[in-house]
Design a protein around this motif. Structure first.
Motif, PDB file in Angstrom:
ATOM      1  N   GLY A  61      -5.872   3.421  -1.036  1.00 41.96           N
ATOM      2  CA  GLY A  61      -5.473   3.211  -2.421  1.00 41.96           C
ATOM      3  C   GLY A  61      -5.509   1.735  -2.777  1.00 41.96           C
ATOM      4  O   GLY A  61      -5.967   0.887  -1.998  1.00 41.96           O
ATOM      5  N   ARG A  62      -5.018   1.426  -3.950  1.00 42.58           N
ATOM      6  CA  ARG A  62      -5.033   0.045  -4.424  1.00 42.58           C
ATOM      7  C   ARG A  62      -3.598  -0.469  -4.533  1.00 42.58           C
ATOM      8  O   ARG A  62      -2.776   0.077  -5.278  1.00 42.58           O
ATOM      9  CB  ARG A  62      -5.727  -0.037  -5.790  1.00 42.58           C
ATOM     10  CG  ARG A  62      -5.757  -1.425  -6.393  1.00 42.58           C
ATOM     11  CD  ARG A  62      -6.640  -1.458  -7.633  1.00 42.58           C
ATOM     12  NE  ARG A  62      -6.490  -2.682  -8.399  1.00 42.58           N
ATOM     13  CZ  ARG A  62      -7.012  -3.851  -8.070  1.00 42.58           C
ATOM     14  NH1 ARG A  62      -7.754  -3.950  -6.977  1.00 42.58           N
ATOM     15  NH2 ARG A  62      -6.834  -4.913  -8.828  1.00 42.58           N
ATOM     16  N   TRP A  63      -3.302  -1.507  -3.780  1.00 39.12           N
ATOM     17  CA  TRP A  63      -1.980  -2.141  -3.788  1.00 39.12           C
ATOM     18  C   TRP A  63      -2.164  -3.602  -4.185  1.00 39.12           C
ATOM     19  O   TRP A  63      -2.862  -4.348  -3.513  1.00 39.12           O
ATOM     20  CB  TRP A  63      -1.325  -2.051  -2.416  1.00 39.12           C
ATOM     21  CG  TRP A  63      -1.100  -0.652  -1.932  1.00 39.12           C
ATOM     22  CD1 TRP A  63      -2.011   0.171  -1.338  1.00 39.12           C
ATOM     23  CD2 TRP A  63       0.117   0.094  -2.020  1.00 39.12           C
ATOM     24  NE1 TRP A  63      -1.439   1.385  -1.040  1.00 39.12           N
ATOM     25  CE2 TRP A  63      -0.129   1.364  -1.438  1.00 39.12           C
ATOM     26  CE3 TRP A  63       1.403  -0.185  -2.515  1.00 39.12           C
ATOM     27  CZ2 TRP A  63       0.862   2.348  -1.357  1.00 39.12           C
ATOM     28  CZ3 TRP A  63       2.382   0.796  -2.413  1.00 39.12           C
ATOM     29  CH2 TRP A  63       2.112   2.045  -1.849  1.00 39.12           C
ATOM     30  N   ALA A 109      -1.585  -1.417   3.006  1.00 34.38           N
ATOM     31  CA  ALA A 109      -2.714  -1.046   2.163  1.00 34.38           C
ATOM     32  C   ALA A 109      -3.903  -0.585   2.999  1.00 34.38           C
ATOM     33  O   ALA A 109      -4.599   0.375   2.655  1.00 34.38           O
ATOM     34  CB  ALA A 109      -3.103  -2.224   1.276  1.00 34.38           C
ATOM     35  N   GLY A 141      -4.003   0.950  -9.640  1.00 35.87           N
ATOM     36  CA  GLY A 141      -3.211   0.891  -8.426  1.00 35.87           C
ATOM     37  C   GLY A 141      -1.741   0.661  -8.697  1.00 35.87           C
ATOM     38  O   GLY A 141      -1.243   0.896  -9.803  1.00 35.87           O
ATOM     39  N   ALA A 179      -0.890   5.198  -5.702  1.00 34.25           N
ATOM     40  CA  ALA A 179      -1.799   4.092  -5.376  1.00 34.25           C
ATOM     41  C   ALA A 179      -3.228   4.582  -5.233  1.00 34.25           C
ATOM     42  O   ALA A 179      -4.186   3.856  -5.544  1.00 34.25           O
ATOM     43  CB  ALA A 179      -1.348   3.414  -4.087  1.00 34.25           C
ATOM     44  N   ARG A 205      -4.240   6.082  -9.285  1.00 37.82           N
ATOM     45  CA  ARG A 205      -4.312   5.184 -10.444  1.00 37.82           C
ATOM     46  C   ARG A 205      -5.467   4.192 -10.286  1.00 37.82           C
ATOM     47  O   ARG A 205      -5.547   3.504  -9.265  1.00 37.82           O
ATOM     48  CB  ARG A 205      -3.019   4.391 -10.586  1.00 37.82           C
ATOM     49  CG  ARG A 205      -1.816   5.178 -11.048  1.00 37.82           C
ATOM     50  CD  ARG A 205      -0.652   4.206 -11.178  1.00 37.82           C
ATOM     51  NE  ARG A 205       0.558   4.841 -11.642  1.00 37.82           N
ATOM     52  CZ  ARG A 205       1.698   4.182 -11.839  1.00 37.82           C
ATOM     53  NH1 ARG A 205       1.767   2.872 -11.574  1.00 37.82           N
ATOM     54  NH2 ARG A 205       2.761   4.815 -12.271  1.00 37.82           N
TER      55      ARG A 205
END
Length: 318
Positions: free
Chosen positions: A170-172, A165, A145, A139, A142
Motif C-alpha cells: 500500500g501507500r504510506w 510500508a 494512501g 493504505a 486509497r
C-alpha cells in the motif's frame, strides 16, 4: 531484539571513584521534557548516591542529538563526562548523516542500558479506523494512501514506518514533526491518519481518550496498554523494535571504572520507586539484565539491521 550476545565483563577493582572528579557531567543530547531527559532526571539522584558524586545534567540539544553526543566523544575517558545514549544519536545519526560525525559503536564506551521505550501506533481519538487491519486495507485501497506521523526524519519510528510500508504494501506517506510533543498534538487534531511514537510521553493522552493505541512494538503484551495487540500478534514480528536508552562514555574508559558505574546503575534500577517512575513514563526498565558488553553489542548490531532500511528509503539527516 539484540540481547543475545552475552559477553563477560571485567570485574571492578576498588577505589576507582577516588581517581575521578567529584562532579560528573551527564549530557542529555535533547531538550528538556523528552524521553532522554526524563530518563536522566529519574536516575540522577540514585546514581549520584551510588557513586558518591555530584551529577549535573546538561541538556545540549540539536542536530538529531549529535551535538550533545559529540561532547561525550570529545571528553577525556576519565569518568568526568558521560551521556544519555539512545537509538537516534548513537544508532541512526551515524547511518543517515554525511559525513558521519562519529561511529556509534567504536567511539564510545557503552556502560549500561537503562530502559527500552516501546513504539506505539496511535490513531486520533475521533478516527474512523478501529484497528491496524482497517488501516492496512485503506493504505492499499486509497490512491492517495495513508499518512503516518513521526517525531522527525530519520528517527526510529520513521525507520519502523518505512519497514512497515515494505512489509504490508500500500501507500504510506511519512509526515515528520519536530518532536514527539508536536506530533502528538497534530495527531490529536486529526492531521495524520496515525502516529508512530515512543510510548514515553503518550500515556496521558491515551488515558484521556485523545488518541487510541492500536499496536505496540513489545514482544509480549504491554501491561500499560491492556488489549492492544503486539506487532507479532498482527503477523509483523519484524516491527518488534524499541528505542533503547542508556548511559555511555567516551572511548577508552578503564574497565574497572566501567564496572563500577555499571554496578551503580544496577543498584539504581533495583530500586522499586525508580522502576515505578520509569514505567509510569513509558520506559521499560531492562538494565538489570543487560551487561555493559551486551549494551555495546546492541550498538554494534544496529547498523547491520537498520543500515539497509536507511539506504533503501534514502533517509538523510542534515
Amino acid at each position: 531484539m539484540h540481547r543475545r550476545h552475552l559477553l563477560a565483563l571485567s570485574l571492578a577493582t576498588p577505589h576507582v571513584a577516588r581517581a575521578q572528579a567529584a562532579t560528573l557531567r551527564l549530557i542529555v543530547p535533547f531538550a528538556p521534557g523528552g524521553a532522554s531527559d526524563t530518563t536522566a532526571r529519574i536516575i540522577q539522584p540514585g546514581l549520584a548516591a551510588a557513586l558518591g558524586r555530584t551529577i549535573v545534567i546538561e541538556n545540549r540539544a540539536g542536530a538529531s542529538g549529535s551535538i550533545g553526543t559529540r561532547l561525550v566523544v570529545q571528553a577525556p575517558p576519565d569518568g568526568s563526562v558521560i551521556g544519555i545514549s539512545n537509538t537516534s544519536p548513537h544508532g541512526i545519526v551515524p547511518l543517515a548523516m554525511q559525513p558521519p560525525p562519529y561511529d556509534g559503536d567504536r567511539d564510545f564506551t557503552h556502560i549500561a542500558m537503562v530502559a527500552d521505550t516501546p513504539t506505539v501506533m496511535l490513531l486520533p481519538g475521533n478516527s474512523g479506523f478501529r484497528s491496524f487491519a482497517e488501516l492496512r486495507a485503506a493504505a492499499a485501497a486509497r490512491p492517495q494512501g495513508l499518512t503516518y506521523g513521526s517525531s522527525g526524519v530519520g528517527g526510529m519510528q520513521h525507520l519502523q514506518g518505512e519497514m512497515m510500508a515494505k512489509l504490508v504494501g500500500g501507500r504510506w506517506v511519512h509526515v515528520p514533526y519536530r518532536g514527539t510533543g508536536p506530533g502528538l498534538q497534530a495527531t490529536i487534531a486529526g492531521e495524520v491518519d496515525c502516529f508512530l511514537t515512543p510510548m514515553a510521553g503518550t500515556t496521558g493522552a491515551i488515558e484521556a481518550g485523545q488518541v487510541r493505541a492500536i499496536a505496540v512494538s513489545t514482544a509480549q503484551p504491554f501491561p500499560a496498554l491492556p488489549g492492544v495487540p503486539t506487532y507479532e500478534a498482527l503477523g509483523l514480528p519484524a516491527l518488534t523494535v524499541s528505542s533503547w536508552t542508556g548511559i555511555s562514555g567516551p572511548r577508552g574508559m578503564p574497565p574497572a571504572m566501567v564496572a563500577e558505574m555499571h554496578a551503580a546503575m544496577q543498584r539504581v534500577l533495583a530500586d522499586p520507586d525508580t522502576e515505578r517512575r520509569l514505567i509510569a513514563a513509558g520506559l521499560y526498565p531492562l538494565g538489570r539484565t543487560v551487561s555493559s558488553a551486551e549494551y555495546q553489542q546492541v550498538h554494534a548490531d544496529f547498523a547491520r539491521v537498520w543500515g539497509p532500511v536507511v539506504r533503501e528509503a534514502r533517509i538523510s539527516l542534515e
